[in-house]
Design a protein around this motif. Sequence first.
Motif, PDB file in Angstrom:
ATOM      1  N   LEU A 103       1.058  -1.281   0.077  1.00  0.00           N
ATOM      2  CA  LEU A 103      -0.260   0.041   0.427  1.00  0.00           C
ATOM      3  C   LEU A 103       0.631   1.070   0.306  1.00  0.00           C
ATOM      4  CD1 LEU A 103      -2.918  -0.916   2.798  1.00  0.00           C
ATOM      5  CD2 LEU A 103      -2.878  -1.251  -0.203  1.00  0.00           C
ATOM      6  N   HIS A 107      -0.225   4.097  -5.087  1.00  0.00           N
ATOM      7  CA  HIS A 107      -0.845   5.469  -5.718  1.00  0.00           C
ATOM      8  C   HIS A 107      -1.551   5.858  -4.020  1.00  0.00           C
ATOM      9  CE1 HIS A 107      -3.459   8.519  -6.660  1.00  0.00           C
ATOM     10  NE2 HIS A 107      -3.095   8.968  -7.764  1.00  0.00           N
ATOM     11  N   SER A 109      -3.704   7.119  -2.677  1.00  0.00           N
ATOM     12  CA  SER A 109      -5.135   6.628  -2.616  1.00  0.00           C
ATOM     13  C   SER A 109      -5.389   5.767  -2.037  1.00  0.00           C
ATOM     14  CB  SER A 109      -6.064   7.415  -4.066  1.00  0.00           C
ATOM     15  OG  SER A 109      -5.209   6.142  -4.857  1.00  0.00           O
ATOM     16  N   GLU A 110      -4.538   4.421  -1.898  1.00  0.00           N
ATOM     17  CA  GLU A 110      -4.845   3.228  -1.609  1.00  0.00           C
ATOM     18  C   GLU A 110      -4.231   3.381   0.084  1.00  0.00           C
ATOM     19  OE1 GLU A 110      -2.585  -0.148  -3.114  1.00  0.00           O
ATOM     20  OE2 GLU A 110      -2.317   0.921  -4.735  1.00  0.00           O
TER      21      GLU A 110
END
Length: 216
Positions: A103, A107, A109-110
């Motif tokens: 993670l 990115h 956003s993850e």
Amino acid sequence: MLTIALPTGRVMRNAIDFCEEMGLPVAKLRETGRQLVVQEGDFRYILSKPSDVPLYVSHGVADIALAGSDVLRECTVDYVELADTGRGQCQIVIAGPQKLRVLFSGHPSELMWLKVATKYPHIADSYFSEMGVQVEIIHLHGSIELAPTLGMSDCILDIVQTGDTLIANKLVVLKEIAPVSLRLIASRQSVSLKWQQTMALLKTITTPKGETSYEH
């Protein structure tokens, strides 16, 4: 008289050693017992919980102080940083189970809505906000390494020196946030009214690069 606030705990010895290197008397300071205020000659020392040290400076109770840069980043009080002592070095990191590595290497956003346990909610909020990520911050005061193991959080944000505690709790460093060291700070009032006395101390200081470091 110059009043100096020093942190108790793991960096107290580093702080006392640094005071001695500045030419300050520390004999009584090394034998304080339960005393929280120690006077030696023209100097008065206040021994305080690390998180409270900047408050003594910002409220004018202490003229100068030694505080960890982690504490200074977390607080929002007014002070002037005079020097980086290079002592008490460690790192602010995000740590968690090995499975979270993917993670933190992907990115941002993850990372949305991760649960982050920490003693430093302001630093955590600033870090993830700068990434444009919303997370749930769980403010704990001790043993935060247990939080992921107990299912209370996904990861933690904390300071790490040797990494032994992380290993013992089956955690790994996922991201290094910032280096930490002991800093010499002063109140703005003292910088103005006791500048000559403060400068005399600064001239005895050499940073890790061998140069005196201060700002007014």
